[in-house]
Write an enzyme that holds these catalytic residues in place. Sequence first.
Site, mmCIF file in Angstrom:
data_model
loop_
_atom_site.group_PDB
_atom_site.id
_atom_site.type_symbol
_atom_site.label_atom_id
_atom_site.label_comp_id
_atom_site.label_asym_id
_atom_site.label_seq_id
_atom_site.Cartn_x
_atom_site.Cartn_y
_atom_site.Cartn_z
ATOM 1 N N GLU A 93 0.844 -1.208 0.000
ATOM 2 C CA GLU A 93 0.000 0.000 0.000
ATOM 3 C C GLU A 93 0.873 1.250 0.000
ATOM 4 O O GLU A 93 1.975 1.226 0.524
ATOM 5 C CB GLU A 93 -0.853 0.041 1.289
ATOM 6 C CG GLU A 93 -1.651 -1.211 1.549
ATOM 7 C CD GLU A 93 -2.263 -1.240 2.962
ATOM 8 O OE1 GLU A 93 -2.268 -0.205 3.653
ATOM 9 O OE2 GLU A 93 -2.732 -2.316 3.352
ATOM 10 N N LYS A 116 2.073 4.643 1.591
ATOM 11 C CA LYS A 116 2.028 5.116 2.984
ATOM 12 C C LYS A 116 1.666 6.594 2.965
ATOM 13 O O LYS A 116 2.480 7.451 2.662
ATOM 14 C CB LYS A 116 3.365 4.895 3.690
ATOM 15 C CG LYS A 116 3.301 5.279 5.154
ATOM 16 C CD LYS A 116 4.550 4.862 5.901
ATOM 17 C CE LYS A 116 4.397 5.161 7.379
ATOM 18 N NZ LYS A 116 4.167 6.613 7.640
ATOM 19 N N ASP A 157 0.711 10.301 4.052
ATOM 20 C CA ASP A 157 1.283 11.163 5.070
ATOM 21 C C ASP A 157 0.172 12.040 5.644
ATOM 22 O O ASP A 157 -0.043 13.166 5.226
ATOM 23 C CB ASP A 157 2.388 12.014 4.442
ATOM 24 C CG ASP A 157 3.382 12.476 5.475
ATOM 25 O OD1 ASP A 157 3.268 12.052 6.645
ATOM 26 O OD2 ASP A 157 4.263 13.273 5.121
ATOM 27 N N TYR A 180 -7.306 1.489 5.683
ATOM 28 C CA TYR A 180 -6.243 0.500 5.488
ATOM 29 C C TYR A 180 -6.293 -0.680 6.456
ATOM 30 O O TYR A 180 -5.423 -1.538 6.407
ATOM 31 C CB TYR A 180 -4.865 1.150 5.491
ATOM 32 C CG TYR A 180 -4.485 1.940 6.730
ATOM 33 C CD1 TYR A 180 -4.341 1.329 7.969
ATOM 34 C CD2 TYR A 180 -4.238 3.305 6.624
ATOM 35 C CE1 TYR A 180 -3.982 2.051 9.079
ATOM 36 C CE2 TYR A 180 -3.870 4.045 7.740
ATOM 37 C CZ TYR A 180 -3.742 3.408 8.968
ATOM 38 O OH TYR A 180 -3.384 4.131 10.063
ATOM 39 N N LYS A 214 10.246 3.285 4.164
ATOM 40 C CA LYS A 214 10.161 4.739 3.985
ATOM 41 C C LYS A 214 11.104 5.239 2.902
ATOM 42 O O LYS A 214 12.218 4.726 2.749
ATOM 43 C CB LYS A 214 10.532 5.423 5.297
ATOM 44 C CG LYS A 214 9.561 5.112 6.424
ATOM 45 C CD LYS A 214 8.656 6.286 6.671
ATOM 46 C CE LYS A 214 8.578 6.631 8.069
ATOM 47 N NZ LYS A 214 8.766 7.730 8.728
ATOM 48 N N CYS A 254 35.107 41.468 -6.175
ATOM 49 C CA CYS A 254 35.353 40.032 -6.306
ATOM 50 C C CYS A 254 36.273 39.589 -5.164
ATOM 51 O O CYS A 254 37.335 40.175 -4.967
ATOM 52 C CB CYS A 254 36.001 39.742 -7.653
ATOM 53 S SG CYS A 254 36.596 38.052 -7.800
ATOM 54 N N CYS A 302 39.877 38.431 -6.959
ATOM 55 C CA CYS A 302 40.817 39.338 -7.625
ATOM 56 C C CYS A 302 40.615 40.795 -7.217
ATOM 57 O O CYS A 302 41.411 41.658 -7.583
ATOM 58 C CB CYS A 302 40.726 39.190 -9.143
ATOM 59 S SG CYS A 302 39.224 39.896 -9.834
ATOM 60 N N CYS A 343 31.954 39.390 -11.403
ATOM 61 C CA CYS A 343 33.290 39.964 -11.261
ATOM 62 C C CYS A 343 33.688 40.552 -12.604
ATOM 63 O O CYS A 343 33.546 39.903 -13.635
ATOM 64 C CB CYS A 343 34.269 38.867 -10.840
ATOM 65 S SG CYS A 343 35.988 39.270 -11.177
ATOM 66 N N CYS A 377 41.095 37.496 -13.511
ATOM 67 C CA CYS A 377 40.675 36.973 -12.210
ATOM 68 C C CYS A 377 41.058 35.495 -12.134
ATOM 69 O O CYS A 377 40.577 34.688 -12.933
ATOM 70 C CB CYS A 377 39.166 37.140 -12.046
ATOM 71 S SG CYS A 377 38.540 36.327 -10.567
HETATM 72 O O1 D41 Z 1 -0.871 4.826 4.880
HETATM 73 C C1 D41 Z 1 -0.546 4.739 6.061
HETATM 74 N N1 D41 Z 1 -0.055 5.784 6.689
HETATM 75 C C2 D41 Z 1 -0.719 3.444 6.798
HETATM 76 C C3 D41 Z 1 -0.564 3.425 8.175
HETATM 77 C C4 D41 Z 1 -1.057 2.252 6.129
HETATM 78 N N2 D41 Z 1 -1.237 2.214 4.773
HETATM 79 N N3 D41 Z 1 -1.215 1.102 6.829
HETATM 80 C C5 D41 Z 1 -1.059 1.073 8.178
HETATM 81 N N4 D41 Z 1 -1.229 -0.094 8.819
HETATM 82 C C6 D41 Z 1 -1.100 -0.154 10.142
HETATM 83 C C7 D41 Z 1 -1.297 -1.484 10.797
HETATM 84 C C8 D41 Z 1 -0.522 -2.552 10.109
HETATM 85 C C9 D41 Z 1 -0.883 -1.433 12.237
HETATM 86 C C10 D41 Z 1 -2.756 -1.813 10.711
HETATM 87 C C11 D41 Z 1 -0.723 2.250 8.902
HETATM 88 C C12 D41 Z 1 -0.582 2.119 10.307
HETATM 89 N N5 D41 Z 1 -0.771 0.906 10.883
HETATM 90 C C13 D41 Z 1 -0.240 3.219 11.204
HETATM 91 N N6 D41 Z 1 -0.424 4.492 11.000
HETATM 92 C C14 D41 Z 1 0.032 5.172 12.064
HETATM 93 C C15 D41 Z 1 0.504 4.297 12.971
HETATM 94 C C16 D41 Z 1 0.327 3.053 12.441
#
Ligand code: D41
Length: 685
Positions: A121, A123, A125, A236, A326, A420, A423, A438, A444
């Site tokens: 998936e 992640k 923010d 998720y 990450k 400069c 020089c 310069c 120079c």
């Molecule tokens: O997209 C996310 N930030 C994300 C966070 C994600 N796609 N999956 C997540 N899955 C979990 C578990 C596996 C514990 C169900 C998570 C997070 N946790 C999570 N977000 C913040 C702390 C944990």
Amino acid sequence: MTHSPVTQHSEVAAAIDALRQQLRYHNQRYYVFDDPDISDAAYDALFRQLQTLEAAHPELITRDSPTQRVGGEVQAGFSEIKHRLPMLSLGNVFNAAELTAFDQRCQRGLATVDLISYCAEPKLDGLAVSLIYQQGVLTMAATRGDGESGEDVTHNIRTIGAIPLALTLPDGGSAPELLEVRGEVFMDRSGFQQLNLQRQQQGEKRFVNPRNAAAGSLRQLDPAITATRPLRFYAYAVGAVSDTLTLPSSHYALLQWLRQWGLPVAAEISQVSGAAGCLAYFNQMQSRRNQLPFEIDGVVFKVDSLAAQQQLGFQARAPRWAIAHKFAAEEASTRVVAIDVQVGRTGTLTPVARLEPVYVGGVTVTNATLHNQDEVDRKDVRVGDTVVVRRAGDVIPEIVAVVLAARPHQTAPFRLPENCPVCGAVALRQPGEAALRCSGGLYCPAQRKEQIKHFASRRALDIEGLGDKLIEQLVDADLIHTPADLYGLSREQLLQLERMGEKSADNLLAALAQSRQTTLARFIYALGIREVGERTAQILADHFIHLEALQAADQEALQAVAEIGPVVAENIHTFFRQPHNQAVIAQLLDAAQSGIHWPTPSETRQEHLLLQGKTVVLTGTLQSMSRDTAKAALQALGAKVSGSVSAKTDYLVAGEAAGSKLTKAESLGVTIVDEAQLQQWLERA
Ligand code: D41
């Protein structure tokens, strides 16, 4: 026709119910499937119909009606809510080795050597939240908090259009007694930009990033404000569910199942196999990252089988079956220890911030350019400041902002010097230019050094072993003033330099000798004419064929060349009119002095070129010239130079230590030619 009050009432109730169902359906098409089938205006019309009916029959209003997202009441604060099941945290990995170790731990935990199937998936923010649906209705929403308990943000969550107030029930199906959905509340890039634009226009402070904007929006005490913020949601995971509910057997299927209940799930989720599959997904998402409509800071891998998840269990507060991979952080803070002024090849004075080393975007950064005085003024970067440094992808690190709260006492704004620093000549600002330059020209030493560095660089004359430090030594020792002086250096002179051994001196002399044979395009590029890069140099070489023709060209003739505009044409014209430049070029080409030369394409008709239509492959190391030079020379003779040997190859030019290409050419009966033969070809041309 007359109605009894009872019938009338139930008819209205049915109409209201139908409108709600339609609105929920369209909401789902919009947020969950990203595929609306009516216009926003048509949606608004349905919404207003429902509002009108509800206003006439307030007793029919329910909390899960689409009109009831904004409750209106301002909260006194957020109360704490204990999660039914703890909201776990996620472990992190930052590279392939750590990811592979995670995969191996999972294999060991499951006592298997088979490839493990993962759900991958993006992640997001944003902010993790928990949504409680009871009998299919959203009754409670909380932030993750410390994982044990979070804040009650139900009123604010209800205003997020993407979050259904009631689950979509399957045909004839009933709502689960309890379903806890977990996911991320976030702001997409366009929503973030619009919000910031609006805030700027209203004289309010901009949010630093979408994450902060999402967090700030969810923590509003007045839900009416949250309602105006472009928040989104992707589910998720599930938390607590009623015992009677049967879940799918894989995490991937679970997410699809959530989608059926009307919950939005990221379109980018995917099933992958083993560590290799995970890494491929990571690379793919990293390269797509900037094209995604929302910001992500990595990807998440979860062992797909829910049974396997159970078997692996947890360690401390994190599941053993999930990991976040990450991206290298693109921003970090560090301190400015000094601001130096560099003098470039064309005399530009560039302020450069020297930084305490900081790891950002996958590399250690110690310098960041501040470009020019305007840029320094805009950011007000001072020596001693703590700054946020950003390095995204392969771009040059830059200072994003100064952390004003951390500014020490008694700092002064930075100003570029009026002279400069190398020089002492006056630095001038050309009208219409941001840069200070310069005025010392080639008097120079800094400009001289930079010009010679450029001349010797790999894409110019490619003088191997002539590094920046050595050039600085040579200029400082007054041994060279122009690139042409390089070719007059003697072994004795070189040996006088610090840290110069006999072998290095001989190697350098050999490299200088080898660099004499080049191409016209490289030579033009090496001259360092302002705004004439490699590509422009190649265009000029192809167009003029002879250096004399380029030198003689007036501005009109230069502008007639495709892609050459008036500014570049003027730069070129001015360059060749300078007596100093004319003298250096003459020395560079004088056979008795530097003796730089290049193959000139035959001016006879193309068919008469020596290697016209022939395919040639180069392999092994050549003694007298670099591979690039040989390639250009062969092309000038009409040959097509290919990278691999095939039945279509006419000649293989084999240098020293030729390997597999030579073997292949022999087996295919391709004519093999040595370096001496190559030299003969070039001389005959
Ligand atoms: O997209 C996310 N930030 C994300 C966070 C994600 N796609 N999956 C997540 N899955 C979990 C578990 C596996 C514990 C169900 C998570 C997070 N946790 C999570 N977000 C913040 C702390 C944990």
